[in-house]
Design a protein around this motif. Sequence first.
Motif, PDB file in Angstrom:
ATOM      1  N   ASP A 258       0.903  -1.386   0.093  1.00  0.00           N
ATOM      2  CA  ASP A 258       0.286   0.003  -0.023  1.00  0.00           C
ATOM      3  C   ASP A 258       0.802   1.338  -0.485  1.00  0.00           C
ATOM      4  O   ASP A 258       0.623   2.230  -0.486  1.00  0.00           O
ATOM      5  N   HIS A 265      -0.341   5.639  -7.067  1.00  0.00           N
ATOM      6  CA  HIS A 265      -1.030   6.473  -7.374  1.00  0.00           C
ATOM      7  C   HIS A 265      -1.279   7.819  -7.100  1.00  0.00           C
ATOM      8  O   HIS A 265      -1.824   8.899  -7.785  1.00  0.00           O
ATOM      9  N   THR A 282     -13.058   0.341  -7.788  1.00  0.00           N
ATOM     10  CA  THR A 282     -13.606   1.522  -6.702  1.00  0.00           C
ATOM     11  C   THR A 282     -12.973   2.375  -6.107  1.00  0.00           C
ATOM     12  O   THR A 282     -13.622   3.284  -5.310  1.00  0.00           O
ATOM     13  N   SER A 283     -12.179   2.084  -5.541  1.00  0.00           N
ATOM     14  CA  SER A 283     -10.783   3.315  -5.264  1.00  0.00           C
ATOM     15  C   SER A 283     -11.112   4.399  -5.787  1.00  0.00           C
ATOM     16  O   SER A 283     -11.070   5.939  -5.607  1.00  0.00           O
ATOM     17  N   ASP A 284     -10.602   3.472  -7.077  1.00  0.00           N
ATOM     18  CA  ASP A 284     -10.649   5.068  -8.184  1.00  0.00           C
ATOM     19  C   ASP A 284     -12.177   6.704  -7.883  1.00  0.00           C
ATOM     20  O   ASP A 284     -11.801   7.713  -7.784  1.00  0.00           O
ATOM     21  N   ASP A 287     -12.540   7.989  -4.935  1.00  0.00           N
ATOM     22  CA  ASP A 287     -11.408   9.217  -4.838  1.00  0.00           C
ATOM     23  C   ASP A 287     -12.150  10.146  -6.422  1.00  0.00           C
ATOM     24  O   ASP A 287     -11.508  11.561  -5.947  1.00  0.00           O
ATOM     25  N   ARG A 387      -6.320  11.587   1.413  1.00  0.00           N
ATOM     26  CA  ARG A 387      -7.024  12.695   0.609  1.00  0.00           C
ATOM     27  C   ARG A 387      -7.165  13.994   0.850  1.00  0.00           C
ATOM     28  O   ARG A 387      -7.351  14.814   0.199  1.00  0.00           O
ATOM     29  N   PRO A 504      -4.181   2.605  -0.793  1.00  0.00           N
ATOM     30  CA  PRO A 504      -6.348   2.848  -1.644  1.00  0.00           C
ATOM     31  C   PRO A 504      -6.638   2.479  -0.681  1.00  0.00           C
ATOM     32  O   PRO A 504      -6.361   2.281   0.641  1.00  0.00           O
ATOM     33  N   TYR A 505      -8.033   2.535  -0.642  1.00  0.00           N
ATOM     34  CA  TYR A 505      -9.248   3.046   0.583  1.00  0.00           C
ATOM     35  C   TYR A 505      -9.041   1.045   1.298  1.00  0.00           C
ATOM     36  O   TYR A 505      -8.838   0.230   0.281  1.00  0.00           O
ATOM     37  N   ARG A 506      -8.756   1.370   2.550  1.00  0.00           N
ATOM     38  CA  ARG A 506      -9.626  -0.189   2.935  1.00  0.00           C
ATOM     39  C   ARG A 506     -10.049  -0.202   3.759  1.00  0.00           C
ATOM     40  O   ARG A 506      -9.489   0.899   4.809  1.00  0.00           O
TER      41      ARG A 506
END
Length: 730
Positions: A258, A265, A282-284, A287, A387, A504-506
């Motif tokens: 990550d 990213h 999904t992350s995109d 975002d 973010r 990435p989101y987690r």
Amino acid sequence: MNKNAVYIALAGNPNAGKSTIFNALTGSRQHVGNWPGKTVEKKEGIFKYKGGEVKITDLPGTYSLSAYSPEEQIARDFIVKEKPDLVINVVDAANLERNLYLTAQILETGTPLILVMNMSDVAESRGYKIDEGKLSEFLGDVPVVRTVASKGIGLNQLKEKVVAFVEKGATPSSHSVEYDQDIEKEIDTLSAAIAEIPELTNIYQPRWLAVRLIEGEQDLVNEVKQTPGTKHLLDASSQSHEKLHRIYGDDLDVAIADGRYGFVHGVVTSALKRSIEQRLTTSDKIDKVTTNKWLGIPIFLALMYLVFNLVQNVSAPYLDWVDGLFSGPITNWTVFLLNAAGSPKWFTSLLTDGIIAGVGGVLVFVPGLLVMYFSLAFLEDSGYLARAAFVMDKSMSALGLHGKSFIPMILSFGCNVPGIYATRTIENRSARTLTGLLIPFMSCSARLPVYILFGMAFFPSHAGTVIWGMYVIGVLVAIVVGLILSRTVFKNTERGAFVMELPPYRMPTFKGLIIHMWEHTSGFVRKAGTVIVAVTVVIWFLLSMPWGVENPHNSYFGQVSDAIAPVFAPAGFGKWEASGSLIAGFIAKEVVVSTMAQVYVGEGAAGGPSEPTTFLQDVRDIVVGFGDATVSATKELLEVFTPGITIFPAKENEDRQTALSRALQNAFTPLAAFAFLIFVLLYVPCVATVAAQAQEFGWQWAAFSVGLNMTVAWVLAILVYQGGRLLGLG
Ligand code: GDP
Ligand code: MG
């Protein structure tokens, strides 16, 4: 540079166009063989140019430098052990994000590199626009060349860049991947241990090897095992593993990956524009909303509002419970036991009015802190905080700062001390110092007790808004002070390029959240147990001296506070009790409340002798009280997440006024109370913060910061009070 000795490696993902570029550079001057002991093909060649020649090795195509396959191991060992002077990293511009993962790993080795964006025809046909300047900047001023190798486009520029490198040399990129704070801490420990073993530093860069040991790369672990004198390193390494395992469980490798994906990213989000809609992960998709130009900041503000509401509403019932516990049973039992033991009256007073009241006054905020740190850990571990920093980057640039300065500031809402230490991630020295000077204006949780106390005493129906307002005012003041400082003291600060990492989101692991929450809260509790007890005892003595003094005003403490009090008269709170609490508050802001409890209420803070109760009754009350608090907190929690819908009708406005708040109502007008809050918000947070500043930026800056905070706090408190009076508010 010795031109004859220059050695270049070509690295890249499979099918990025490496061989095509290799052929273009070396022509027929090639030698094809095998890597020793492997069936993998090894191609070497000579690049000739006017004035010299350079040896080039075409490394096997790999997606990563982890030694999972023979190809990866060959590529990794070559870059790390043969130490080429330069890596030409060929990336497929049509799959930039995936290809840059390898780039991130090459950057981590510290080898200088040239980035070749090959397949740029394909990228263009897909509607990608890549900003080469930004790409280069965010990778740490790495030269970037755009090519279509199969058509020979851009190859001359590449050759020119290679020649320029051979003739002038290059410094390795200053940028590298940064991992989670927990991981970084272990990297620091292991690097330090590695740095002391020459057999290892002859071959490896300490940080690089430390990361690999944390990843647990088996062949390197074995190599270290076979190196003599590395026992302490191996011990440290297994300790690090244990610690990290507790936080990440089996997902440590995911957390490390990550870190790299986050780096990549961040680069891609900044440098690549897709004009044609792509299949988004999904992350995109998330975002697209959270880093949106218009939505980003409102979303952030809304989330923070939610956090403070949670802190306020969910912790309030427990706050009452802890308060009752200390002022009721604990005080009563202590008095009972001391009387039974025949303790002198003064000792009973020291223990109950001093220590128990003081520590209790601080521990009541533990429930609030737990909620606060849990929420911040959630935002951080889920990837959201990165973010927020990304979105804030533009706004921060007005202050000459990066979005990177934003995370230490957010963490400072919890406590300024870790905020100061978190500035370490900011590379630029003066940007770091400026951030460190603005941090004290971020309202830490130790100030919360004061807001809650005054909010409930003076603005009972708007307490939440007043508290929220304090945080906002702190931020606004930081902005204004930052604007002024960045145009005066820090005029010559260069903002420089850097990458906002976007991991990435987690879904955070519950265990990780609990560990982070507990780490921070326990720090606070330790402080309550040591510094605050000490300060309360000292203040209790100063309040009781000279011995036998009846009126605290005549005590030493009262006399010193009295001498200083006139300074605060223009701000509306020029009484000795107020100035005394503020002096004590230098030690820590929570102490403002405990001192007020001592000077305003003094003996019998619990509200006079309470009804005699039995031990069993007390225990039952404690348990039932906790249950009641949990029920109310759960209701509040549900209502915070379903705004506008009242699930449970509000109870009659309960009387939350304590003896202290009644005493305050007699001592302050609401306007003076507000001015007092402004002063508490803005003046020096605590000695621990000043010590951290001194350690990180030097004593001069720490002293500057103290002066700055005092001046700003004093001036603004006066402005608020006098302004309010002009407006007829008090
Ligand atoms: P390697 O696996 O990295 O060595 O990649 P190669 O050099 O073997 O190239 C893979 C394929 O991509 C070959 O068919 C090349 O002709 C083609 N190719 C190389 N560069 C480009 C380019 O810039 N644009 C396009 N469209 N094709 C390319
Ligand atoms: Mg090839």
